[in-house]
Design a protein around this motif. Structure first.
Motif, PDB file in Angstrom:
ATOM      1  N   LYS A 229      -7.227  -2.717   2.523  1.00 41.27           N
ATOM      2  CA  LYS A 229      -7.210  -2.175   1.160  1.00 41.27           C
ATOM      3  C   LYS A 229      -6.873  -0.690   1.155  1.00 41.27           C
ATOM      4  N   ILE A 230      -7.523   0.058   2.039  1.00 35.78           N
ATOM      5  CA  ILE A 230      -7.300   1.512   2.095  1.00 35.78           C
ATOM      6  C   ILE A 230      -5.870   1.811   2.527  1.00 35.78           C
ATOM      7  N   THR A 231      -5.367   1.059   3.493  1.00 32.94           N
ATOM      8  CA  THR A 231      -3.991   1.259   3.952  1.00 32.94           C
ATOM      9  C   THR A 231      -3.001   0.974   2.837  1.00 32.94           C
ATOM     10  N   ASN A 232      -3.217  -0.109   2.107  1.00 32.18           N
ATOM     11  CA  ASN A 232      -2.333  -0.440   0.990  1.00 32.18           C
ATOM     12  C   ASN A 232      -2.370   0.646  -0.084  1.00 32.18           C
ATOM     13  N   LEU A 233      -3.552   1.204  -0.306  1.00 29.59           N
ATOM     14  CA  LEU A 233      -3.664   2.285  -1.287  1.00 29.59           C
ATOM     15  C   LEU A 233      -2.920   3.523  -0.793  1.00 29.59           C
ATOM     16  N   ALA A 234      -3.004   3.801   0.503  1.00 24.30           N
ATOM     17  CA  ALA A 234      -2.276   4.939   1.072  1.00 24.30           C
ATOM     18  C   ALA A 234      -0.769   4.750   0.891  1.00 24.30           C
ATOM     19  N   ILE A 235      -0.302   3.533   1.084  1.00 17.18           N
ATOM     20  CA  ILE A 235       1.124   3.236   0.885  1.00 17.18           C
ATOM     21  C   ILE A 235       1.511   3.454  -0.575  1.00 17.18           C
ATOM     22  N   ASP A 236       0.637   3.019  -1.497  1.00 13.95           N
ATOM     23  CA  ASP A 236       0.907   3.199  -2.929  1.00 13.95           C
ATOM     24  C   ASP A 236       0.968   4.684  -3.289  1.00 13.95           C
ATOM     25  N   VAL A 237       0.058   5.481  -2.724  1.00 16.13           N
ATOM     26  CA  VAL A 237       0.061   6.926  -2.997  1.00 16.13           C
ATOM     27  C   VAL A 237       1.322   7.558  -2.421  1.00 16.13           C
ATOM     28  N   HIS A 238       1.682   7.150  -1.213  1.00 15.53           N
ATOM     29  CA  HIS A 238       2.912   7.662  -0.584  1.00 15.53           C
ATOM     30  C   HIS A 238       4.117   7.362  -1.472  1.00 15.53           C
ATOM     31  N   ASP A 239       4.179   6.132  -1.991  1.00 19.64           N
ATOM     32  CA  ASP A 239       5.307   5.754  -2.844  1.00 19.64           C
ATOM     33  C   ASP A 239       5.290   6.513  -4.164  1.00 19.64           C
ATOM     34  N   ALA A 240       4.082   6.736  -4.698  1.00 23.77           N
ATOM     35  CA  ALA A 240       3.967   7.452  -5.973  1.00 23.77           C
ATOM     36  C   ALA A 240       4.448   8.884  -5.850  1.00 23.77           C
ATOM     37  N   LEU A 241       4.267   9.466  -4.650  1.00 18.47           N
ATOM     38  CA  LEU A 241       4.657  10.853  -4.431  1.00 18.47           C
ATOM     39  C   LEU A 241       5.934  10.967  -3.586  1.00 18.47           C
ATOM     40  N   LYS A 242       6.644   9.849  -3.426  1.00 17.76           N
ATOM     41  CA  LYS A 242       7.806   9.811  -2.543  1.00 17.76           C
ATOM     42  C   LYS A 242       8.834  10.876  -2.883  1.00 17.76           C
ATOM     43  N   GLU A 243       9.083  11.042  -4.173  1.00 14.98           N
ATOM     44  CA  GLU A 243      10.093  12.013  -4.601  1.00 14.98           C
ATOM     45  C   GLU A 243       9.561  13.445  -4.590  1.00 14.98           C
ATOM     46  N   ASN A 244       8.242  13.573  -4.371  1.00 21.13           N
ATOM     47  CA  ASN A 244       7.625  14.905  -4.424  1.00 21.13           C
ATOM     48  C   ASN A 244       6.706  15.144  -3.236  1.00 21.13           C
TER      49      ASN A 244
END
Length: 438
Positions: A413-428
């Protein structure tokens, strides 16, 4: 008696103890399972999970309004000054206040003015504010979830003292967080001086619940009694993270059933901390492996392994250059009140307003609007995320995080959330490397 006989006797005793513990655990599992099934079958009559506060404003201001309403002697509860007078009596029972002569019991409550969000020192607002007709003042800073701001309690104390103009005054810190952990809000020396003079006390939510129970018992109006009971239930579940009361009663009855059950319960209790420590090491290793596989780095506080002090936590570096990182942190000692967000990695990284605003916007677009502090450009309670329920917020009083660790589900769960955060900030991603370094 030879060594072989002694060894066999110890082994036999150990088997008996193991059998006793297994029997008690099986009994607990059966009773709780039966209770939950009964609740499910009779939910149309009992509505065990229904709480009126699920449909009301339940943030800090909403809770303050409920407390202030009950304390108001002219409130719509119709019980006059009964609730306020008992509250004042409880203040005098505080060990620091009790030894002083300047008590609150007997303070004239007629004409007492009760305010919410009392403006103090510019942008500061005291949650609940009482001015008695003779000039005495009580301020309550209600902190069920949020952090203290810099010098917040210090500023409140100075404001109330000035407003009291020589009359008796008191600042109550209503929180489960020990004020000794709030040096950012008021320094230790200043707080201790206020405590010694009877001008500052700490009240936790267990103490508030005791007062609510008195109010419920003494209320002559059924509708008021029901409201107070629901409020106490909300605080127990949502702030203190307690088990369902009926389940707790069943477990208590099983423990008290026999001397053997009491003995088994204490053996289990003594082993729980060690079991949690072992599970946390498993969680750390599982999470580290999953994060590394995705190119991330685990940051693990020493206090997560042992001690479990306030603000213990762990984090995820999405890249090695960043000054801001994904962090998960417990607000209170004992792994209680988990929140998460983007935080600065240490105090050498100073807040940059533009960066903070951009991160807050990007995270809010993906995960919903949330708080922002000097340390955190964006933060939220873990149960506000759709993948984590309330049971993942209070690890000290709920079995679900530990079961999820044992099943390798929490690291996922935590890893998936980290991936989601990474994607959310991908452009920044550059935002995470910003911040003024001193």
């Amino acid at each position: 008696m030879n060594k072989l006989v002694i060894s066999q006797a110890k082994k036999h005793k150990g088997v008996i103890v193991q059998d006793q513990i297994k029997t008690m655990l099986d009994d607990v599992a059966f009773k709780i399972g039966t209770l939950r099934k009964a609740n499910e079958l009779f939910s149309d009559r009992l509505a065990p999970n229904f709480n009126i506060f699920d449909y009301l404003r339940t943030d800090e201001m909403g809770l303050s309004r409920c407390i202030a309403s009950l304390l108001n002697p002219t409130g719509t509860h119709g019980q006059g000054s009964l609730f306020l007078e008992d509250f004042l009596n409880r203040i005098d029972k505080d060990p620091l206040v009790n030894k002083l002569d300047n008590h609150w019991t007997g303070t004239a409550t007629d004409g007492c003015q009760v305010s919410l969000e009392k403006q103090a020192n510019g942008q500061r607002r005291i949650d609940i504010y009482f001015r008695f007709k003779n000039g005495e003042i009580i301020g309550i800073e209600n902190k069920p979830w949020a952090w203290d701001q810099e010098n917040q309690l210090k500023d409140y104390a100075e404001f109330i003292k000035k407003e009291a103009n020589g009359k008796k005054w008191l600042l109550i810190y209503l929180s489960n967080n020990d004020p000794s952990n709030s040096e950012y809000s008021i320094d230790k020396k200043h707080r201790e001086l206020l405590e010694e003079s009877g001008s500052f006390i700490w009240l936790d939510y267990d103490g508030l619940i005791e007062w609510l129970e008195f109010c419920s018992q003494k209320s002559k109006a059924l509708v008021v009694r029901i409201f107070i009971e629901e409020l106490a239930k909300f605080i127990r579940m949502e702030i203190n993270g307690e088990l369902d009361m009926s389940e707790e009663l069943e477990v208590k009855n099983i423990i008290l059933k026999s001397d053997e059950s009491i003995q088994s319960a204490f053996r289990i209790s003594n082993a729980i901390k060690a079991a949690k420590e072992e599970l946390l090491m498993k969680f750390r290793d599982d999470l580290k492996g999953k994060l590394n596989a995705n190119g991330f780095e685990l940051v693990w506080d020493d206090s997560m392994s042992k001690g479990w002090k306030s603000y213990a936590g762990f984090g995820v570096k999405l890249n090695t250059e960043q000054n801001l990182y994904l962090r998960f942190e417990f607000n209170s000692a004992g792994l209680h009140d988990l929140y998460w967000g983007i935080a600065r990695k240490n105090d050498s990284i100073k807040k940059d307003a533009e960066t903070w605003n951009k991160i807050n916007l990007e995270m809010s677009n993906q995960f919903g609007s949330a708080g922002k502090t000097e340390w955190w450009p964006w933060w939220s309670w873990i149960d506000k995320h759709q993948e984590f329920g309330l049971e993942f917020r209070h690890w000290d009083k709920n079995e679900m995080p530990w079961i999820a660790i044992n099943k390798n589900e929490l690291a996922e769960k935590i890893t998936n959330l980290a991936i989601d955060v990474h994607d959310a900030l991908k452009e920044n991603q550059n935002l995470l490397t910003n911040g003024v370094i001193e």
